[in-house]
Design an enzyme around this catalytic site. Structure first.
Site, PDB file in Angstrom:
ATOM      1  NE  ARG A 247      -4.318  -1.296   0.087  1.00 27.75           N
ATOM      2  CZ  ARG A 247      -4.480  -2.383  -0.684  1.00 27.75           C
ATOM      3  NH1 ARG A 247      -3.503  -2.745  -1.508  1.00 27.75           N
ATOM      4  NH2 ARG A 247      -5.590  -3.081  -0.645  1.00 27.75           N
ATOM      5  CD  GLU A 276      -2.946   3.005  -5.598  1.00 20.11           C
ATOM      6  OE1 GLU A 276      -1.940   2.770  -4.908  1.00 20.11           O
ATOM      7  OE2 GLU A 276      -3.839   2.172  -5.842  1.00 20.11           O
ATOM      8  CG  HIS A 294      -3.185  -0.991  -6.926  1.00 21.34           C
ATOM      9  ND1 HIS A 294      -3.566  -0.318  -5.790  1.00 21.34           N
ATOM     10  CD2 HIS A 294      -3.243  -2.309  -6.606  1.00 21.34           C
ATOM     11  CE1 HIS A 294      -3.851  -1.184  -4.830  1.00 21.34           C
ATOM     12  NE2 HIS A 294      -3.650  -2.405  -5.308  1.00 21.34           N
TER      13      HIS A 294
HETATM   14  C1  8YV Z   1      -6.520  -5.295  -5.897  1.00 20.75           C
HETATM   15  C2  8YV Z   1      -5.098  -5.227  -3.798  1.00 20.75           C
HETATM   16  O1  8YV Z   1      -6.200  -4.899  -7.174  1.00 20.75           O
HETATM   17  O2  8YV Z   1      -5.951  -7.245  -2.979  1.00 20.75           O
HETATM   18  C3  8YV Z   1      -5.533  -6.129  -2.714  1.00 20.75           C
HETATM   19  O3  8YV Z   1      -5.458  -5.721  -1.556  1.00 20.75           O
HETATM   20  O4  8YV Z   1      -4.572  -4.198  -3.558  1.00 20.75           O
HETATM   21  C4  8YV Z   1      -5.251  -5.596  -5.231  1.00 20.75           C
HETATM   22  O5  8YV Z   1      -5.061  -6.955  -5.398  1.00 20.75           O
HETATM   23  C5  8YV Z   1      -7.368  -4.280  -5.326  1.00 20.75           C
HETATM   24  O6  8YV Z   1      -7.666  -4.499  -4.004  1.00 20.75           O
HETATM   25  C6  8YV Z   1      -8.659  -4.228  -6.113  1.00 20.75           C
HETATM   26  O7  8YV Z   1      -9.710  -4.042  -5.299  1.00 20.75           O
END
Ligand code: 8YV
Length: 328
Positions: A247, A276, A294
């Site tokens: 993150r 982001e 991402h």
């Molecule tokens: C996703 C992510 O693209 O799973 C997670 O926490 O950051 C990514 O795999 C994102 O959450 C899409 O909702």
């Protein structure tokens, strides 16, 4: 909108377009569905209007699901099924207070995310994107012994994994195959699997001081916000590479820009950003930074598995059953 006591099936509000297979799976549940359709997720006002009267919300990383959203849904809200393993976008305490179950999608995206972390590792270490830009620019070149030299990944380079969980372990497996020395923080760093991969559990200061590549795999929590700031960047080796597929706010992005500009560290490979989808302008001007938007879990089959888990979690709660992946 179903009224209390009516026989209409519960309604699920989906804030984004699910992958096709998962959308079909949701349609097959017999639940009422209303979807925000195409796009990156609801604008705030659309989100607040869309959830009104919903029993379930299928949300994603771009949706801030806080008390206001839960109250906009109303007292019938029973489940928030997040499409993603990270759930820092959801106020889990507010959900608990309202008796709303929160779920996520762990496990199914470990390899996809580890692949992107490793792609960023190789791209930064061996200067792949920089070289690609150089060739495309039509720059005249002849071979030189120091031409685009970078870090030898497979010659015993040390990888420091910050937060060895499921995804970190998938990264460790890849690093072991590349004969890297592996250091890690986190409780799983002491597990039998980590031991078999040759992982040595260390504290963060030792990891930062000893690693050629530092890869972040911890969740975003109040404790990990700005875990990597100016001081930590200064504690890293002068040529060290920072990889972040976790993150954005785990790293103080402005401090990172400064460290990369001043040569405090060598390079960064980034999938996630502090603000982001905005990316600090300073990062974009640096040749030693590889940026992707991402895409950690963006494998077709992975996204279907994530969608399927989110759908099954929502459907289970709305059928009065235990969800597969409750959090909090
Ligand atoms: C996703 C992510 O693209 O799973 C997670 O926490 O950051 C990514 O795999 C994102 O959450 C899409 O909702």
């Amino acid at each position: 909108m179903p009224t209390i006591g009516s026989d209409a099936p519960p309604r699920v509000h989906v804030t984004f377009a699910l992958p096709p297979g998962a959308a079909a799976e949701l349609a097959g549940t017999g639940l009422q569905i209303d979807s925000a359709g195409e796009g990156d997720g609801d604008a705030r006002s659309e989100l607040l209007a869309g959830v009104s009267g919903a029993s379930g919300i299928i949300s994603t990383v771009t949706d801030r699901i806080d008390a206001e959203v839960m109250d906009a849904a109303g007292p019938g809200l029973r489940v928030i099924a997040n499409f993603g393993v990270g759930y820092d976008n959801i106020d889990v305490a507010a959900a608990r207070e309202r008796g709303v179950i929160v779920t996520n999608t762990p496990g199914v995206l470990d390899n996809a995310t580890a692949d992107v972390a490793f792609a960023l590792l190789l791209a930064t270490a061996r200067r792949i994107v920089e070289s690609d830009r150089f060739v495309r620019a039509g720059t005249p070149w002849t071979w030189e012994s120091d031409f685009f030299v970078g870090l030898d990944v497979s010659a015993g380079a040390t990888l420091g994994i910050v937060g060895l969980g499921r995804i970190g372990m998938a990264v460790a497996r890849r690093a072991a195959a590349f004969d890297m020395t592996i250091l890690a923080t986190g409780s799983r760093a002491a597990s039998a699997e980590a031991g078999a991969l040759g992982v040595r559990q260390v504290e963060l200061p030792e990891l930062l001081a000893s690693s050629d590549v530092v890869s972040l795999h911890c969740p975003l929590t109040p404790e990990t916000r700005h875990l990597i700031g100016a001081e930590e960047l200064r504690a890293m080796k002068a040529n060290a590479i920072l990889i972040n597929t976790a993150r954005g706010p785990i790293v103080d992005e402005l401090a990172l820009v400064e460290a990369l500009t001043d040569g405090v560290i060598g390079a960064a490979g980034l999938d996630v950003y502090e603000w982001e989808p905005a990316v600090s302008a300073g990062l974009l001007n640096l040749p030693n930074v590889v940026t992707v938007p991402h895409i950690g879990s963006a494998g077709r089959a992975t996204r279907e598995r994530m969608g399927s888990l989110a759908v099954r979690n929502a459907a289970a709660v709305l059928a009065g059953e235990e969800p597969l992946n409750p959090v909090g």
